[in-house]
Design a protein around this motif. Structure first.
Motif, PDB file in Angstrom:
ATOM      1  N   GLN A 156      -1.659  -1.856   4.690  1.00  0.00           N
ATOM      2  CA  GLN A 156      -2.040  -2.022   3.292  1.00  0.00           C
ATOM      3  C   GLN A 156      -2.187  -0.674   2.580  1.00  0.00           C
ATOM      4  O   GLN A 156      -1.798  -0.521   1.424  1.00  0.00           O
ATOM      5  CB  GLN A 156      -3.346  -2.812   3.191  1.00  0.00           C
ATOM      6  N   GLY A 157      -2.734   0.320   3.280  1.00  0.00           N
ATOM      7  CA  GLY A 157      -2.893   1.649   2.684  1.00  0.00           C
ATOM      8  C   GLY A 157      -1.568   2.312   2.358  1.00  0.00           C
ATOM      9  O   GLY A 157      -1.329   2.717   1.215  1.00  0.00           O
ATOM     10  N   PRO A 158      -0.666   2.456   3.352  1.00  0.00           N
ATOM     11  CA  PRO A 158       0.642   3.043   3.049  1.00  0.00           C
ATOM     12  C   PRO A 158       1.430   2.257   1.995  1.00  0.00           C
ATOM     13  O   PRO A 158       2.113   2.860   1.157  1.00  0.00           O
ATOM     14  CB  PRO A 158       1.354   3.001   4.408  1.00  0.00           C
ATOM     15  N   THR A 159       1.320   0.929   2.027  1.00  0.00           N
ATOM     16  CA  THR A 159       2.043   0.130   1.035  1.00  0.00           C
ATOM     17  C   THR A 159       1.502   0.393  -0.364  1.00  0.00           C
ATOM     18  O   THR A 159       2.276   0.564  -1.319  1.00  0.00           O
ATOM     19  CB  THR A 159       1.918  -1.374   1.366  1.00  0.00           C
ATOM     20  N   ALA A 160       0.191   0.456  -0.504  1.00  0.00           N
ATOM     21  CA  ALA A 160      -0.413   0.756  -1.807  1.00  0.00           C
ATOM     22  C   ALA A 160      -0.042   2.159  -2.274  1.00  0.00           C
ATOM     23  O   ALA A 160       0.224   2.380  -3.461  1.00  0.00           O
ATOM     24  CB  ALA A 160      -1.929   0.602  -1.724  1.00  0.00           C
ATOM     25  N   GLY A 161      -0.020   3.109  -1.337  1.00  0.00           N
ATOM     26  CA  GLY A 161       0.359   4.473  -1.703  1.00  0.00           C
ATOM     27  C   GLY A 161       1.794   4.570  -2.181  1.00  0.00           C
ATOM     28  O   GLY A 161       2.088   5.238  -3.181  1.00  0.00           O
ATOM     29  N   TYR A 173       5.126   4.826   7.170  1.00  0.00           N
ATOM     30  CA  TYR A 173       5.915   4.894   5.933  1.00  0.00           C
ATOM     31  C   TYR A 173       7.386   4.567   6.163  1.00  0.00           C
ATOM     32  O   TYR A 173       8.161   4.490   5.211  1.00  0.00           O
ATOM     33  CB  TYR A 173       5.780   6.285   5.294  1.00  0.00           C
ATOM     34  N   GLU A 183      -3.118  -3.138   8.681  1.00  0.00           N
ATOM     35  CA  GLU A 183      -2.871  -1.747   9.079  1.00  0.00           C
ATOM     36  C   GLU A 183      -1.891  -1.032   8.159  1.00  0.00           C
ATOM     37  O   GLU A 183      -1.825   0.211   8.153  1.00  0.00           O
ATOM     38  CB  GLU A 183      -2.350  -1.705  10.521  1.00  0.00           C
TER      39      GLU A 183
END
Length: 206
Positions: A137-142, A1, A135
């Protein structure tokens, strides 16, 4: 993050979420307060359909250059900045219209804002995919969703509070000022390297 692209997604998510209620729920509340009948409000709520049909012009946004914006900022950021400028100008215009006497121009402006907002979503989604690897994509979407939800609260409860305390004009002008968050984020982020089309990718033979 702590990655720069993840933090940027927070502000871009805020920029994407801000216009939604201004042309939908908050606008409906404004129209009800000024005496517009429910049938008319129901028809006007169709403005939000722009978000459902954004797939129709997404290929255009993906491929079309916008000189000189594309030259100066890149394709993704160029489209984002154009959409954000239209949104801010449109929300300022909506602040000036009185639904009791200027309903038609108010609705036309809301349609333009919705179209620009959907276009911004297309460009931001493309930027999110290209700016980070799998790696992140999840934090960016969140981070994007967090910014989006904060913006929905601002454009919903925040705008209603300002309208009650001051006026609808003040509320919409304040939301236009918040739209500058996205403009600043677009100017500060970097243009990602374009992703090769799937047809250009090497074939894997089993």
């Amino acid at each position: 993050y702590r990655h720069g692209s993840v933090r940027a997604a927070l502000f871009l998510g805020f920029s994407s979420g801000l216009p939604l209620l201004l042309v939908f729920g908050t606008l409906s509340a404004r129209l009800r307060e000024t005496g517009v009948d429910r049938t008319t409000i129901g028809f006007i709520s169709w403005v939000a359909l722009a978000y459902a049909f954004k797939f129709a012009w997404a290929p255009l946004v993906d491929r079309l250059a916008l000189p000189p914006l594309t030259t100066l900022l890149g394709r993704r950021r160029g489209w984002m900045l154009l959409a954000q400028a239209v949104i801010v100008a449109g929300v300022i215009a909506m602040a000036q219209f009185d639904p009791r006497s200027d309903l038609r121009p108010l609705v036309i402006t809301a349609v333009i804002v919705a179209f620009a907002s959907a276009t911004q979503d297309i460009a931001v989604d493309a930027w999110r995919i290209e700016a980070t690897g799998p790696e992140l994509q999840g934090p960016t979407a969140g981070a994007y969703q967090l910014g989006y939800r904060i913006a929905v609260l601002a454009a919903g409860a925040g705008a209603l509070y300002l309208a009650e305390l001051y006026s609808w004009r003040t509320a919409y002008l304040a939301m236009a000022a918040l739209g500058l968050v996205g403009v600043m984020a677009t100017l500060l982020i970097s243009e990602p390297a374009p992703v090769a089309p799937a047809s250009d990718a090497p074939l894997l033979v089993r």
